[in-house]
Design a protein around this motif. Structure first.
Motif, PDB file in Angstrom:
ATOM      1  N   GLY A 217       0.789  -1.229   0.000  1.00 25.15           N
ATOM      2  CA  GLY A 217       0.000   0.000   0.000  1.00 25.15           C
ATOM      3  C   GLY A 217       0.812   1.264   0.000  1.00 25.15           C
ATOM      4  O   GLY A 217       0.260   2.361  -0.026  1.00 25.15           O
ATOM      5  N   GLY A 218       2.133   1.146   0.044  1.00 24.89           N
ATOM      6  CA  GLY A 218       2.986   2.325  -0.027  1.00 24.89           C
ATOM      7  C   GLY A 218       3.207   3.001   1.304  1.00 24.89           C
ATOM      8  O   GLY A 218       2.892   2.461   2.369  1.00 24.89           O
ATOM      9  N   PHE A 219       3.756   4.204   1.254  1.00 21.59           N
ATOM     10  CA  PHE A 219       4.124   4.929   2.457  1.00 21.59           C
ATOM     11  C   PHE A 219       2.895   5.390   3.243  1.00 21.59           C
ATOM     12  O   PHE A 219       2.933   5.514   4.467  1.00 21.59           O
ATOM     13  N   LEU A 220       1.775   5.665   2.522  1.00 23.10           N
ATOM     14  CA  LEU A 220       0.511   6.069   3.164  1.00 23.10           C
ATOM     15  C   LEU A 220      -0.558   5.028   2.824  1.00 23.10           C
ATOM     16  O   LEU A 220      -1.476   5.307   2.041  1.00 23.10           O
ATOM     17  N   PRO A 221      -0.486   3.837   3.398  1.00 21.51           N
ATOM     18  CA  PRO A 221      -1.382   2.758   2.981  1.00 21.51           C
ATOM     19  C   PRO A 221      -2.853   3.019   3.261  1.00 21.51           C
ATOM     20  O   PRO A 221      -3.719   2.500   2.564  1.00 21.51           O
ATOM     21  N   LYS A 222      -3.160   3.814   4.282  1.00 19.39           N
ATOM     22  CA  LYS A 222      -4.556   4.111   4.608  1.00 19.39           C
ATOM     23  C   LYS A 222      -4.898   5.580   4.379  1.00 19.39           C
ATOM     24  O   LYS A 222      -5.877   6.098   4.932  1.00 19.39           O
ATOM     25  N   GLY A 223      -4.108   6.227   3.557  1.00 18.22           N
ATOM     26  CA  GLY A 223      -4.372   7.614   3.209  1.00 18.22           C
ATOM     27  C   GLY A 223      -4.205   8.571   4.367  1.00 18.22           C
ATOM     28  O   GLY A 223      -3.620   8.235   5.410  1.00 18.22           O
ATOM     29  N   MET A 224      -4.752   9.775   4.207  1.00 19.33           N
ATOM     30  CA  MET A 224      -4.597  10.812   5.233  1.00 19.33           C
ATOM     31  C   MET A 224      -5.361  10.494   6.504  1.00 19.33           C
ATOM     32  O   MET A 224      -4.943  10.889   7.597  1.00 19.33           O
ATOM     33  N   ASP A 225      -6.471   9.767   6.380  1.00 20.05           N
ATOM     34  CA  ASP A 225      -7.217   9.409   7.590  1.00 20.05           C
ATOM     35  C   ASP A 225      -6.363   8.550   8.518  1.00 20.05           C
ATOM     36  O   ASP A 225      -6.335   8.759   9.732  1.00 20.05           O
ATOM     37  N   GLY A 226      -5.672   7.568   7.937  1.00 23.53           N
ATOM     38  CA  GLY A 226      -4.794   6.728   8.734  1.00 23.53           C
ATOM     39  C   GLY A 226      -3.636   7.516   9.322  1.00 23.53           C
ATOM     40  O   GLY A 226      -3.242   7.305  10.474  1.00 23.53           O
ATOM     41  N   PHE A 227      -3.106   8.448   8.520  1.00 24.22           N
ATOM     42  CA  PHE A 227      -2.003   9.281   9.002  1.00 24.22           C
ATOM     43  C   PHE A 227      -2.437  10.135  10.183  1.00 24.22           C
ATOM     44  O   PHE A 227      -1.699  10.287  11.168  1.00 24.22           O
ATOM     45  N   ILE A 228      -3.653  10.692  10.124  1.00 25.17           N
ATOM     46  CA  ILE A 228      -4.154  11.536  11.208  1.00 25.17           C
ATOM     47  C   ILE A 228      -4.297  10.729  12.496  1.00 25.17           C
ATOM     48  O   ILE A 228      -3.941  11.189  13.583  1.00 25.17           O
ATOM     49  N   ILE A 229      -4.798   9.488  12.382  1.00 27.27           N
ATOM     50  CA  ILE A 229      -4.917   8.631  13.568  1.00 27.27           C
ATOM     51  C   ILE A 229      -3.537   8.376  14.162  1.00 27.27           C
ATOM     52  O   ILE A 229      -3.341   8.434  15.388  1.00 27.27           O
ATOM     53  N   GLY A 230      -2.573   8.096  13.297  1.00 28.62           N
ATOM     54  CA  GLY A 230      -1.207   7.882  13.764  1.00 28.62           C
ATOM     55  C   GLY A 230      -0.617   9.129  14.396  1.00 28.62           C
ATOM     56  O   GLY A 230       0.111   9.048  15.394  1.00 28.62           O
ATOM     57  N   LEU A 231      -0.913  10.284  13.830  1.00 27.14           N
ATOM     58  CA  LEU A 231      -0.417  11.549  14.363  1.00 27.14           C
ATOM     59  C   LEU A 231      -0.963  11.798  15.764  1.00 27.14           C
ATOM     60  O   LEU A 231      -0.215  12.178  16.677  1.00 27.14           O
ATOM     61  N   LEU A 232      -2.260  11.583  15.948  1.00 24.90           N
ATOM     62  CA  LEU A 232      -2.861  11.788  17.267  1.00 24.90           C
ATOM     63  C   LEU A 232      -2.275  10.812  18.288  1.00 24.90           C
ATOM     64  O   LEU A 232      -2.014  11.180  19.433  1.00 24.90           O
ATOM     65  N   ALA A 233      -2.059   9.555  17.854  1.00 25.04           N
ATOM     66  CA  ALA A 233      -1.456   8.569  18.761  1.00 25.04           C
ATOM     67  C   ALA A 233      -0.043   8.987  19.156  1.00 25.04           C
ATOM     68  O   ALA A 233       0.380   8.810  20.312  1.00 25.04           O
ATOM     69  N   SER A 234       0.689   9.563  18.222  1.00 28.71           N
ATOM     70  CA  SER A 234       2.078   9.947  18.510  1.00 28.71           C
ATOM     71  C   SER A 234       2.153  11.131  19.460  1.00 28.71           C
ATOM     72  O   SER A 234       3.058  11.206  20.304  1.00 28.71           O
ATOM     73  N   VAL A 235       1.206  12.056  19.354  1.00 24.69           N
ATOM     74  CA  VAL A 235       1.225  13.238  20.219  1.00 24.69           C
ATOM     75  C   VAL A 235       1.166  12.844  21.686  1.00 24.69           C
ATOM     76  O   VAL A 235       1.927  13.337  22.529  1.00 24.69           O
ATOM     77  N   PHE A 236       0.270  11.926  22.009  1.00 28.67           N
ATOM     78  CA  PHE A 236       0.041  11.577  23.408  1.00 28.67           C
ATOM     79  C   PHE A 236       1.057  10.571  23.936  1.00 28.67           C
ATOM     80  O   PHE A 236       1.036  10.222  25.115  1.00 28.67           O
ATOM     81  N   ALA A 237       1.940  10.095  23.067  1.00 26.20           N
ATOM     82  CA  ALA A 237       3.007   9.189  23.528  1.00 26.20           C
ATOM     83  C   ALA A 237       4.151   9.955  24.184  1.00 26.20           C
ATOM     84  O   ALA A 237       5.002   9.353  24.834  1.00 26.20           O
ATOM     85  N   TYR A 238       4.180  11.292  24.022  1.00 28.44           N
ATOM     86  CA  TYR A 238       5.297  12.084  24.523  1.00 28.44           C
ATOM     87  C   TYR A 238       5.110  12.570  25.957  1.00 28.44           C
ATOM     88  O   TYR A 238       5.946  13.302  26.475  1.00 28.44           O
ATOM     89  N   GLY A 239       4.006  12.214  26.603  1.00 24.37           N
ATOM     90  CA  GLY A 239       3.767  12.673  27.966  1.00 24.37           C
ATOM     91  C   GLY A 239       4.861  12.210  28.921  1.00 24.37           C
ATOM     92  O   GLY A 239       5.379  11.099  28.795  1.00 24.37           O
ATOM     93  N   GLY A 240       5.210  13.035  29.875  1.00 23.22           N
ATOM     94  CA  GLY A 240       6.227  12.676  30.865  1.00 23.22           C
ATOM     95  C   GLY A 240       7.440  13.578  30.848  1.00 23.22           C
ATOM     96  O   GLY A 240       8.197  13.632  31.821  1.00 23.22           O
ATOM     97  N   LEU A 241       7.619  14.314  29.755  1.00 21.76           N
ATOM     98  CA  LEU A 241       8.778  15.200  29.661  1.00 21.76           C
ATOM     99  C   LEU A 241       8.708  16.359  30.660  1.00 21.76           C
ATOM    100  O   LEU A 241       9.734  16.894  31.071  1.00 21.76           O
TER     101      LEU A 241
END
Length: 494
Positions: A217-241
């Motif tokens: 499916g390439g670099f964006l296999p689920k399109g921008m919707d999938g990327f947005i879900i991944g982006l939101l997941a990544s934001v909240f992984a940085y807690g603790g700094l």
């Protein structure tokens, strides 16, 4: 006004600046009541270990499953935002070190209601997180020892870390130092192993090239919707700094300590988060079911044929969870004590014994254990409601940090420019860019059904705290005006 050769004292107050809002205290209990038992090595490892949590080891799997290889870009974008937030927080914390960190800065910049809202919302986040981490750690240990009740393990962990935090702060620092050291060693070995496999020099492995990045499916296999879900997941992984700026107030040299921690944040984020994601999606197909089910780190070790991969990752995750429990009890207790020192909570919580706010430690720990009990008593309604309420708290805190820095930078440049030992890059442009990024994340959360409920619940919590904070500020303002009137009468008679 502090001299250049003498850094300002760490104080949980607005005393270093003339109050500009009704009810802002002119003086408050200084952090000097706390012991300064954290050494630079403790602070460095707290900063380093704060980046490496269960959110990286486990939570990143859902992001990879949604975004595919583009998760690397998602972590890079959210990492840039976090770098800017930490730079802003570092600027204010180096200029005015305080165990209340961003809550103190928000009070100085915006008013007591802002410090109240930022502080208590973060305290609530940490206490609920303590419960979640305790449950996760207990599940791992119960898996090793079948038949043992999870609640008993949670209780044991709580007692251990309660004892750690009730004792001298150097004990907390030692625990975090070794926890962080183990996490750093684990992830460093993981990255080295992954790089060797990518280069094809690891025995019994073939270099994958770019096949996993461009295939399926390439670099964006689920399109921008999938990327947005991944982006939101990544934001909240940085807690603790943020904990490092709280701990800095109890270090031997708060100004230099927080400055050094913040300045090294960039390479820590790049290596541990973005580097890990790049290694994983290069070696393991993003749609491998194990990535989401048991975690991307386990999936990669299993893909490379590492024996006992599951148990290795369980040990690492257990260490990460226990480290987070210890750090969050510490951070919650110091935030509660700081709020009380500024008249923003029950005075009893502010009592210091042998340099430790023991009542605040007990209160924060009991609340955290109550969250654990709710997960057993009310798993279908109350506990999910608590989880939704903390879903976007960190974004609320980041907004207070950015707005505070925008206001305080100009004020500090006028009143005490020598205290700006850390400066936000390209001020005010990047501060405004960061704020725009936070607003964009809020809008993306509203767009996704899974995160919309979290945002609304966090919004409700924030509105309630703002309301309480405003009422308290007005009440304190009226009391202050009455006091001023009494004090002015003799002066007029003179």
């Amino acid at each position: 006004m502090p001299r250049a050769s003498s850094p300002p004292p760490a104080a949980d107050s607005a005393a270093s600046a003339t109050p500009t809002h009704p009810g802002t205290p002119a003086t408050a209990t200084a952090d000097s009541a706390l012991t300064h038992g954290l050494k630079q090595r403790h602070l460095s490892m707290i900063a380093l270990g704060g980046v490496i949590g269960a959110g990286l080891f486990v939570g990143s799997g859902a992001g990879i499953a949604a975004a595919g290889p583009s998760i690397v870009v998602a972590y890079a974008l959210s990492g840039l935002l976090v770098m800017m937030v930490m730079r802003m927080l570092g600027e204010m914390s180096a200029a005015n070190p305080a165990s209340g960190s961003f809550s103190v800065h928000a009070e100085r910049a915006i008013g007591p209601w802002a410090g109240f809202t930022a502080g208590w919302s973060f305290w609530f986040l940490l206490c609920v997180a303590v419960g979640l981490e305790g449950i996760g750690a207990a599940q791992i240990v119960s898996g090793w020892l079948p038949g043992t009740p999870e609640w008993a393990w949670v209780a044991l962990f709580m007692v251990v870390f309660l004892g750690t935090n009730l004792a001298a702060v150097k004990n907390f620092g030692e625990f975090e130092f070794w926890f962080a050291a183990l996490k750093v060693i684990a992830i460093t070995l993981f990255l080295v192993l992954g790089l060797l496999a990518i280069l094809g020099v690891l025995p019994d492995t073939n270099a994958p090239g770019l096949s996993n990045l461009t295939g399926d499916g390439g670099f964006l296999p689920k399109g921008m919707d999938g990327f947005i879900i991944g982006l939101l997941a990544s934001v909240f992984a940085y807690g603790g700094l943020e904990t490092v700026t709280i701990a800095a107030a109890e270090s031997e040299n708060p100004v230099q300590g927080v400055a050094k921690a913040v300045r090294t944040a960039m390479w820590r984020i790049a290596v541990f988060y973005i580097g890990s994601m790049a290694v994983i999606v290069t070696l393991v197909p993003w749609d491998n079911p194990k990535v989401a089910e048991v975690g991307p780190f386990y999936a990669m070790l299993d893909h490379l044929g590492v024996g006992s991969a599951a148990q290795i990752m369980n040990v690492v995750i257990l260490i990460a969870l226990l480290s987070a429990m210890n750090a969050n009890i510490y951070g919650a207790s110091r935030m509660a004590r700081s709020l009380v020192a500024r008249g923003q909570g029950p005075a009893r919580l502010g009592r210091i014994s042998s340099g430790v706010p023991r009542n605040a430690v007990l209160f924060s720990s009991v609340f955290g254990f109550l969250c654990v009990l709710l997960s057993y008593w009310r798993p279908d309604d109350v506990f999910p409601w608590l989880l939704n309420m903390i879903g976007a708290v960190i974004l609320v805190v980041w907004i207070f940090i950015a707005v505070s820095q925008l206001i305080l930078r100009s004020r500090t440049e006028r009143e005490a420019p020598e205290t700006l030992v850390v400066r936000m890059w390209l001020f005010p442009v990047l501060t405004i860019v960061a704020l725009a990024g936070m607003v964009a994340i809020f809008l993306l959360m509203l767009r996704q059904p899974d995160t919309r409920d979290q945002l609304l619940a966090t919004g409700a919590l924030t509105v309630v705290l703002i309301g309480i904070g405003v009422v308290r500020q007005r009440r304190q303002g009226r009391q202050g005006h009455q006091g001023d009137g009494v004090a002015e009468v003799p002066a007029q008679r003179k």
